[in-house]
Design an enzyme around this catalytic site. Structure first.
Site, PDB file in Angstrom:
ATOM      1  N   GLU A  81       1.424 -13.196  10.694  1.00 37.31           N
ATOM      2  CA  GLU A  81       0.125 -13.621  11.225  1.00 37.31           C
ATOM      3  C   GLU A  81      -0.987 -12.643  10.843  1.00 37.31           C
ATOM      4  O   GLU A  81      -2.113 -13.045  10.533  1.00 37.31           O
ATOM      5  CB  GLU A  81       0.180 -13.729  12.759  1.00 37.31           C
ATOM      6  CG  GLU A  81       1.083 -14.836  13.295  1.00 37.31           C
ATOM      7  CD  GLU A  81       2.531 -14.401  13.459  1.00 37.31           C
ATOM      8  OE1 GLU A  81       2.964 -13.409  12.808  1.00 37.31           O
ATOM      9  OE2 GLU A  81       3.262 -15.058  14.222  1.00 37.31           O
ATOM     10  N   LEU A  82      -0.668 -11.334  10.871  1.00 40.89           N
ATOM     11  CA  LEU A  82      -1.699 -10.342  10.564  1.00 40.89           C
ATOM     12  C   LEU A  82      -2.132 -10.445   9.098  1.00 40.89           C
ATOM     13  O   LEU A  82      -3.322 -10.375   8.775  1.00 40.89           O
ATOM     14  CB  LEU A  82      -1.193  -8.924  10.873  1.00 40.89           C
ATOM     15  CG  LEU A  82      -2.197  -7.797  10.625  1.00 40.89           C
ATOM     16  CD1 LEU A  82      -3.473  -7.992  11.438  1.00 40.89           C
ATOM     17  CD2 LEU A  82      -1.580  -6.428  10.960  1.00 40.89           C
TER      18      LEU A  82
ATOM     19  N   ILE B 262       2.848  -5.231 -18.692  1.00 44.50           N
ATOM     20  CA  ILE B 262       4.030  -4.725 -17.998  1.00 44.50           C
ATOM     21  C   ILE B 262       4.939  -5.845 -17.499  1.00 44.50           C
ATOM     22  O   ILE B 262       6.078  -5.620 -17.116  1.00 44.50           O
ATOM     23  CB  ILE B 262       3.593  -3.778 -16.849  1.00 44.50           C
ATOM     24  CG1 ILE B 262       2.709  -2.659 -17.399  1.00 44.50           C
ATOM     25  CG2 ILE B 262       4.770  -3.194 -16.101  1.00 44.50           C
ATOM     26  CD1 ILE B 262       3.339  -1.827 -18.505  1.00 44.50           C
ATOM     27  N   GLY B 263       4.461  -7.073 -17.498  1.00 42.91           N
ATOM     28  CA  GLY B 263       5.373  -8.181 -17.173  1.00 42.91           C
ATOM     29  C   GLY B 263       4.705  -9.309 -16.418  1.00 42.91           C
ATOM     30  O   GLY B 263       4.637 -10.432 -16.890  1.00 42.91           O
TER      31      GLY B 263
ATOM     32  N   HIS C 191      -4.746  -1.549  -9.862  1.00 42.63           N
ATOM     33  CA  HIS C 191      -4.995  -1.597  -8.418  1.00 42.63           C
ATOM     34  C   HIS C 191      -6.466  -1.821  -8.110  1.00 42.63           C
ATOM     35  O   HIS C 191      -6.826  -2.050  -6.971  1.00 42.63           O
ATOM     36  CB  HIS C 191      -4.507  -0.297  -7.755  1.00 42.63           C
ATOM     37  CG  HIS C 191      -3.028  -0.123  -7.914  1.00 42.63           C
ATOM     38  ND1 HIS C 191      -2.486   0.770  -8.788  1.00 42.63           N
ATOM     39  CD2 HIS C 191      -2.000  -0.762  -7.340  1.00 42.63           C
ATOM     40  CE1 HIS C 191      -1.172   0.673  -8.742  1.00 42.63           C
ATOM     41  NE2 HIS C 191      -0.848  -0.241  -7.869  1.00 42.63           N
TER      42      HIS C 191
HETATM   43  N1  LIG Z   1       7.503  -6.158 -14.332  1.00 41.99           N
HETATM   44  C1  LIG Z   1       6.891  -5.895 -13.049  1.00 41.99           C
HETATM   45  C2  LIG Z   1       6.854  -4.421 -12.790  1.00 41.99           C
HETATM   46  C3  LIG Z   1       6.126  -4.033 -11.544  1.00 41.99           C
HETATM   47  S1  LIG Z   1       6.417  -2.413 -11.106  1.00 41.99           S
HETATM   48  C4  LIG Z   1       5.501  -6.468 -13.014  1.00 41.99           C
HETATM   49  O1  LIG Z   1       4.897  -6.549 -14.078  1.00 41.99           O
HETATM   50  O2  LIG Z   1       5.019  -6.849 -11.955  1.00 41.99           O
HETATM   51 ZN   LIG Z   2       4.817  -1.040 -11.898  1.00 40.72          ZN
END
Ligand SMILES: N[C@@H](CCS)C(=O)O
Ligand SMILES: [Zn+2]
Ligand SMILES: CN1c2c(nc(N)[nH]c2=O)NC[C@@H]1CNc1ccc(C(=O)N[C@@H](CCC(=O)N[C@@H](CCC(=O)N[C@@H](CCC(=O)O)C(=O)O)C(=O)O)C(=O)O)cc1
Length: 763
Positions: free
Chosen positions: A17-18, A440-441, A703
């Site tokens: 819920e939060l 990275i994926g 991020h």
């Molecule tokens: N292959 C993953 C690693 C996250 S640490 C991604 O790209 O989200």
């Molecule tokens: Zn990562």
């Protein structure tokens, strides 16, 4: 009479819920008042769920993070948010999440953009807190409003409340000096504010305050040990009774120090420090309450209540009403209620306890000790039946897996040739340019993807419909990457709910829950899969998706796997065998997937080990042993492939200096790491070590919503090239892009590719 209490309760809500209230508020879809009401409702529900306890925690609820709450209580806000003139809760979110000057909120124009506070994991958990920031200029000022308001709220509901705060020494220790100043120099003025806080609580009639000092379970230098004496000598004059709480491990060298701090009570983690408890009894001053954390607050297994009682009974006899009982730590790290689970395998479910059930177990123990076991004989009998069934279940023990483990030899972890020979063969096969670009994926996990999966799980979308939707997402990702002109492509991980849970769902020996959510940071949650038995892989888990993605492009498609150490560290794991054994079992299963990907014609395979460093024991003296089996497990997973197959690994949130030898020993052909925020300084460790293989230092801070410029990326890569030969450098973001929007990802990657091309042109 035995006193029961808890150190903290999960705050995200049984149905998150939060999370939903926070995200609705952040998107401008609901008001601050609505959000505050959801918080109050959750607090009330959680106090009710804990009402059988003698002392119920107050102040463990946080809208984002309990450490950030403490920073606000202590008036320790980063200078960049001092001038904010809106609601303090909005300012709190600004520190937590950062704010771009271009954002659409009410204060973007007047108060400008701010960088988010750094986030790091809370001790050895998968919970992440906002790191307190210190400088020589830091001044603390008390703002007790949150704690006092929650105390009043609890009192109005008739709750026997015990405020919970983070202790001064832990607060300093887990924060970061942003200049060259010594954090400990801030202790005297910090203590002044803690004294004022305790006084403010005493003035409201508070009797006990729980002060968490988990830093006591780590190795402390003499100056920090001294800080403890200084701190509690000063705080002892307060009118409240202090319950000092230590958890997450044994005290080892800090036993005598902790036992003799001048406080009224001490909570010890009797799961992780069980062997220390009986010797501690002799050390404990005669007036002191001893709270024993006898229910594991970090896992989801039922407690063996009869065995616990056998151990506890003589201690209870000795301490009488000086004995308190509690879970080992805050229940923040476990899901709320097992009863919500409707589809969990019945047999496995009978072995489990979530937060609510753990508190029932605590009650059973307390009644058994004060009224005799007869008074709870039914509960004890059914607990015993569950413990025995789990121990002997054929679901847990798979002789074929045990035999495979016995056959592991060092050769299983060896590549055919060393890096240099492999690199030449890979270069000939892959024909990549200098400064190759990749990601990275994951690509954005859009609302449409999550909706399709939730409809599929609810049975309103067929498997064909679901697969078609995921293939459409993969196609979109591939098309975008081609038009961006990236060199090594990924399929985007649309079909994965989470990089660990996805594999847990497909491996034998794992169960997964519907609502077993645990807060990871802020509004973000994970549902750790439950590793209950010997692990095997019934069938390929990723090959069809990767093959499909490869069929859409002539560029190399990177196979994407999560490594055994990360799967282990982000799962709820077995308590009946060592982590190393579970890790080797996972390694053998993922190795099969690696080999199947290779057979399917995939020439580059990434095995993510984001949690390899995260899993380091809290005590440095235990690192060597952990790294030995963790690295070996990675090598077993990765190294069965031919020289031509290029193995990548990825790590984020990492500092490498102290484990660089272990990283090199993993022998991945390419490692991608988080570096953008450290201005490439993290690469010094690789430089100093003469790290021999290829590196992709992250150049895009995923991020942040900010789009990195081409020029900034070029500068970062030039700094990287001062530390690592350019021939061995890759260009990529810090981590996966699943939490970002396509509208952010595309311009950022466009700049990244342009930067790589500029670097090549100038090489
Ligand atoms: N292959 C993953 C690693 C996250 S640490 C991604 O790209 O989200
Ligand atoms: Zn990562
Ligand atoms: C790299 N990180 C990870 C860690 N641990 C992991 N196990 N996995 C990680 O990736 N630890 C360290 C970091 C922590 N970082 C993150 C980052 C992002 C998240 C996150 O986004 N979590 C999601 C939940 C992900 C998930 O399981 N999704 C499911 C369910 C989606 C969902 O909520 N569905 C709704 C319905 C949706 C609809 O109809 O629109 C529902 O079920 O009600 C899925 O995709 O199927 C989050 O939302 O918090 C976590 C850690």
């Amino acid at each position: 009479m035995i006193t029961t209490h808890s150190l903290g309760f999960p705050r995200i809500g049984a149905k998150r819920e939060l999370k939903f209230a926070l995200e609705a508020y952040w998107k401008g879809q609901s008001s601050l008042d609505t959000l505050k009401q959801v918080g109050a409702d959750l607090r009330q529900q959680h106090w009710q769920l804990q009402s059988a306890l003698d002392w119920v925690p107050v102040g463990d609820f946080a809208f984002y993070d309990q450490v950030l709450d403490m920073s606000f209580t202590l008036g320790n806000l980063p200078a960049r948010v001092h001038d904010f003139h809106g609601d303090p809760l909005d300012n709190y979110f600004r520190v937590a999440r950062g704010r771009s000057a271009a954002s659409a909120d009410d204060h973007a124009q007047c108060c400008g953009g701010v960088a988010a506070g750094e986030m790091t994991k809370w001790f050895d958990t998968n919970y992440h807190y906002i790191v307190p920031e210190f400088t020589a200029e830091t001044r603390f000022t008390l703002d007790a409003s949150r704690l006092l308001a929650q105390w009043a709220e609890a009192k109005a509901l008739g709750v026997q409340a015990k405020p919970v705060i983070i202790g001064p020494v832990t607060y300093l220790a887990i924060g970061k000096a942003k200049d060259a100043s010594d954090k400990l120099a801030l202790l005297p003025q910090l203590l002044q504010v803690y004294s004022e806080l305790l006084e403010a609580l005493a003035a409201q009639g508070v009797e006990w305050v729980q002060i968490d000092e988990p830093i006591l379970v780590t190795e402390l230098e003499a100056t920090w040990q001294h800080a403890f004496n200084l701190a509690y000598q000063q705080l002892k004059s307060s009118r409240v009774k202090i319950l000092l709480a230590t958890y997450f491990g044994p005290l080892v060298d800090n036993q005598y120090l902790a036992a003799n701090l001048p406080v009224a009570g001490w909570h010890v983690d009797a799961i992780n420090a069980r062997h220390e408890i009986v010797p501690l009894l002799a050390m404990l001053p005669a007036h002191k309450v001893l709270s024993l954390g006898v229910i594991n607050g970090r896992n989801i297994w039922k407690t063996d209540l009869n065995a616990t009682l056998d151990w506890l009974a003589p201690i209870a006899e000795r301490l009488r009403d000086r004995l308190w009982l509690a879970p080992s730590c805050s229940l923040l790290h476990v899901p709320v209620d097992l009863e919500s689970e409707q589809t969990l395998d019945g047999e496995v479910k009978s072995w489990l306890a979530f937060a609510k059930q753990k508190l029932d177990e605590l009650q059973t123990l307390a009644v058994a000790l004060s009224q005799g076991r007869e008074a709870v004989k039914d509960q004890l009998a059914s607990n015993q039946a569950a413990i025995t069934a789990r121990r002997h279940s054929p679901r847990v023990n798979n002789p074929a897996v045990k035999t495979a483990l016995e056959k592991i030899t060092p050769q299983l972890g060896e590549r055919q040739h060393g890096y240099a020979a492999r690199a030449a063969k890979q270069a000939a096969l892959l024909q990549l340019p200098k400064y190759p670009t990749t990601t990275i994926g994951s690509f954005p996990q859009t609302a449409e993807i999550r909706q399709a999966r939730s409809q599929f799980k609810a049975g309103t979308l067929s498997i064909d419909g679901y697969q078609a939707a995921m293939k459409a997402e993969i196609t979109r990702s591939v098309r975008e990457q081609e038009s961006l002109d990236l060199d090594v492509l990924v399929h985007g991980e649309a079909e994965r709910n989470d990089m660990v849970e996805y594999f847990g769902e497909q491996l034998e020996g794992y169960a997964f829950s519907q609502f077993g959510w645990v807060q990871s940071y802020g509004s973000r949650c994970v549902k750790p899969p439950i590793l209950f038995g010997d692990i095997s892989r019934p069938k390929a888990m990723t090959v069809a998706w990767i093959q499909y993605a490869q069929s859409l492009t002539s560029k190399p498609m990177k196979g994407m796997l999560t490594g055994p150490v990360t799967i282990l560290n982000w799962s709820f794991v077995r308590d009946d065998q060592t982590r190393a054994v579970s890790c080797y079992q996972l390694a053998l299963a993922i190795r099969e997937e690696v080999l199947d990907l290779e057979k399917a014609g995939i020439h580059i395979i990434q095995i993510d080990e984001a949690a390899l460093r995260e899993g380091l024991p809290l005590r440095k003296s235990e690192w060597k042993q952990y790294l030995q089996w963790a690295v070996e497990a990675f090598r077993i997973t990765a190294n069965g492939v031919a020289d031509e197959t290029q193995i990548h690994t990825h790590m984020c949130y990492s500092e490498f200096n102290d484990i660089i030898a272990a990283i090199a020993d993993m022998d991945a052909d390419v490692i991608t790491i988080e570096t953008s925020r450290s201005d490439m300084e993290l690469l010094d460790a690789f430089d100093d070590f003469n790290y021999p293989n290829e590196i992709g230092p992250g150049v895009y801070d995923i991020h942040s919503p900010n789009i990195p410029t081409e020029q900034h990326i070029v500068q970062l890569m030039q700094k990287a090239a001062e530390r690592v030969p350019a021939e061995r450098l890759w260009v990529n973001p810090d981590c996966g892009l699943k939490t970002r929007q396509w509208s952010e990802v595309i311009p950022a990657l466009r700049n990244m590719v342009a930067a790589a091309k500029a670097l090549r042109a100038n090489a």
